[in-house]
Design a protein around this motif. Structure first.
Motif, mmCIF file in Angstrom:
data_model
loop_
_atom_site.group_PDB
_atom_site.id
_atom_site.type_symbol
_atom_site.label_atom_id
_atom_site.label_comp_id
_atom_site.label_asym_id
_atom_site.label_seq_id
_atom_site.Cartn_x
_atom_site.Cartn_y
_atom_site.Cartn_z
ATOM 1 N N VAL A 97 5.787 2.424 11.730
ATOM 2 C CA VAL A 97 4.501 2.737 12.337
ATOM 3 C C VAL A 97 3.713 1.472 12.680
ATOM 4 N N ALA A 98 3.942 0.392 11.952
ATOM 5 C CA ALA A 98 3.207 -0.836 12.221
ATOM 6 C C ALA A 98 3.968 -2.014 11.645
ATOM 7 N N ALA A 99 3.784 -3.161 12.271
ATOM 8 C CA ALA A 99 4.458 -4.370 11.808
ATOM 9 C C ALA A 99 3.601 -5.586 12.127
ATOM 10 N N VAL A 100 3.735 -6.607 11.308
ATOM 11 C CA VAL A 100 3.084 -7.884 11.575
ATOM 12 C C VAL A 100 4.148 -8.968 11.459
ATOM 13 N N ALA A 101 4.210 -9.809 12.485
ATOM 14 C CA ALA A 101 5.245 -10.838 12.531
ATOM 15 C C ALA A 101 4.945 -11.931 11.518
ATOM 16 N N SER A 102 6.007 -12.553 11.037
ATOM 17 C CA SER A 102 5.842 -13.647 10.099
ATOM 18 C C SER A 102 5.209 -14.843 10.806
ATOM 19 N N TYR A 103 4.404 -15.520 10.098
ATOM 20 C CA TYR A 103 3.725 -16.749 10.496
ATOM 21 C C TYR A 103 2.715 -16.551 11.638
ATOM 22 N N GLU A 104 3.175 -16.059 12.823
ATOM 23 C CA GLU A 104 2.269 -15.964 13.976
ATOM 24 C C GLU A 104 1.222 -14.869 13.797
ATOM 25 N N GLY A 105 1.572 -13.810 13.043
ATOM 26 C CA GLY A 105 0.609 -12.762 12.747
ATOM 27 C C GLY A 105 0.403 -11.732 13.823
ATOM 28 N N ASN A 106 1.169 -11.766 14.905
ATOM 29 C CA ASN A 106 1.028 -10.725 15.930
ATOM 30 C C ASN A 106 1.481 -9.383 15.377
ATOM 31 N N THR A 107 0.929 -8.306 15.936
ATOM 32 C CA THR A 107 1.164 -6.975 15.392
ATOM 33 C C THR A 107 1.790 -6.032 16.408
ATOM 34 N N TYR A 108 2.383 -4.986 15.874
ATOM 35 C CA TYR A 108 2.990 -3.922 16.673
ATOM 36 C C TYR A 108 2.611 -2.584 16.046
ATOM 37 N N TYR A 109 2.374 -1.582 16.907
ATOM 38 C CA TYR A 109 2.086 -0.233 16.438
ATOM 39 C C TYR A 109 2.901 0.773 17.239
ATOM 40 N N SER A 110 3.349 1.811 16.573
ATOM 41 C CA SER A 110 4.005 2.887 17.293
ATOM 42 C C SER A 110 2.956 3.662 18.081
ATOM 43 N N ASP A 111 3.395 4.335 19.102
ATOM 44 C CA ASP A 111 2.463 5.085 19.945
ATOM 45 C C ASP A 111 1.717 6.158 19.143
ATOM 46 N N SER A 112 2.356 6.682 18.131
ATOM 47 C CA SER A 112 1.752 7.780 17.370
ATOM 48 C C SER A 112 0.561 7.336 16.519
ATOM 49 N N VAL A 113 0.436 6.042 16.249
ATOM 50 C CA VAL A 113 -0.656 5.573 15.393
ATOM 51 C C VAL A 113 -1.552 4.549 16.086
ATOM 52 N N LYS A 114 -1.186 4.134 17.266
ATOM 53 C CA LYS A 114 -1.945 3.097 17.966
ATOM 54 C C LYS A 114 -3.392 3.538 18.157
ATOM 55 N N GLY A 115 -4.306 2.662 17.824
ATOM 56 C CA GLY A 115 -5.727 2.976 17.933
ATOM 57 C C GLY A 115 -6.314 3.608 16.691
ATOM 58 N N ARG A 116 -5.462 4.028 15.766
ATOM 59 C CA ARG A 116 -5.939 4.655 14.528
ATOM 60 C C ARG A 116 -5.586 3.834 13.287
ATOM 61 N N PHE A 117 -4.449 3.168 13.315
ATOM 62 C CA PHE A 117 -3.979 2.390 12.165
ATOM 63 C C PHE A 117 -4.140 0.900 12.462
ATOM 64 N N THR A 118 -4.381 0.137 11.408
ATOM 65 C CA THR A 118 -4.475 -1.310 11.521
ATOM 66 C C THR A 118 -3.707 -1.953 10.377
ATOM 67 N N ILE A 119 -2.765 -2.807 10.731
ATOM 68 C CA ILE A 119 -2.001 -3.548 9.722
ATOM 69 C C ILE A 119 -2.621 -4.925 9.565
ATOM 70 N N SER A 120 -2.644 -5.412 8.341
ATOM 71 C CA SER A 120 -3.180 -6.741 8.092
ATOM 72 C C SER A 120 -2.432 -7.383 6.941
ATOM 73 N N ARG A 121 -2.604 -8.693 6.853
ATOM 74 C CA ARG A 121 -1.932 -9.453 5.793
ATOM 75 C C ARG A 121 -2.912 -10.467 5.244
ATOM 76 N N ASP A 122 -3.043 -10.524 3.941
ATOM 77 C CA ASP A 122 -3.907 -11.498 3.264
ATOM 78 C C ASP A 122 -3.006 -12.493 2.551
ATOM 79 N N THR A 123 -2.878 -13.679 3.122
ATOM 80 C CA THR A 123 -1.960 -14.658 2.546
ATOM 81 C C THR A 123 -2.475 -15.189 1.213
ATOM 82 N N ASN A 124 -3.789 -15.199 1.030
ATOM 83 C CA ASN A 124 -4.336 -15.678 -0.251
ATOM 84 C C ASN A 124 -3.993 -14.736 -1.388
ATOM 85 N N LYS A 125 -4.036 -13.444 -1.119
ATOM 86 C CA LYS A 125 -3.743 -12.448 -2.146
ATOM 87 C C LYS A 125 -2.288 -12.013 -2.125
#
Length: 129
Positions: A48-76
């Motif tokens: 449903v969602a992905a975030v690329a390593s290092y660059e941080g770009n994201t991908y969402y499936s059509d079924s969740v786009k606009g509703r879901f947000t993926i994020s990554r906290d490198t500190n935590k």
């Protein structure tokens, strides 16, 4: 050896929100592709969602786009999936998965579930009134 533990699932009414978390240990998420998959009863596992390593770009499936947000906290060393405006069709077990190495989001979009190196145990999300 990266270990992933998901949390944050539960029962929510249609239109509600949930935030899933994926805590990593044994390695740095910054150097992994992180994806959220889900599997509904009787269905296959889908990304449903992905975030690329290092660059941080994201991908969402059509079924969740606009509703879901993926994020990554490198500190935590955690990844999250914010899910808004949930519908009963979002009911599923949600899994956090990681693949080691530096990969662009263009490449990540082609990944199948079998290409991921590490998986969490899953967290259940149920959307029902």
């Amino acid at each position: 050896q990266l270990q992933l533990v998901e949390s944050g699932g539960g029962l929510v009414q249609p239109g509600g929100s949930l935030r899933l978390s994926c805590v990593a240990s044994g390695g740095m998420l910054q150097y992994h592709v992180i994806s959220w998959f889900r599997q509904a009863p009787g269905k296959g596992r889908e990304v449903v969602a992905a975030v690329a390593s290092y660059e941080g770009n994201t991908y969402y499936s059509d079924s969740v786009k606009g509703r879901f947000t993926i994020s990554r906290d490198t500190n935590k060393n955690t990844a999250s999936l914010q899910m808004n405006n949930l519908t009963p069709e979002d009911t599923a077990t949600y899994y956090c998965a990681a693949k080691a190495g530096i990969h662009t989001i263009v490449a990540v979009r082609t990944f199948t579930e079998h290409m991921y190196d590490y998986w969490g145990q899953g967290t259940q999300v149920t959307v029902s009134s």
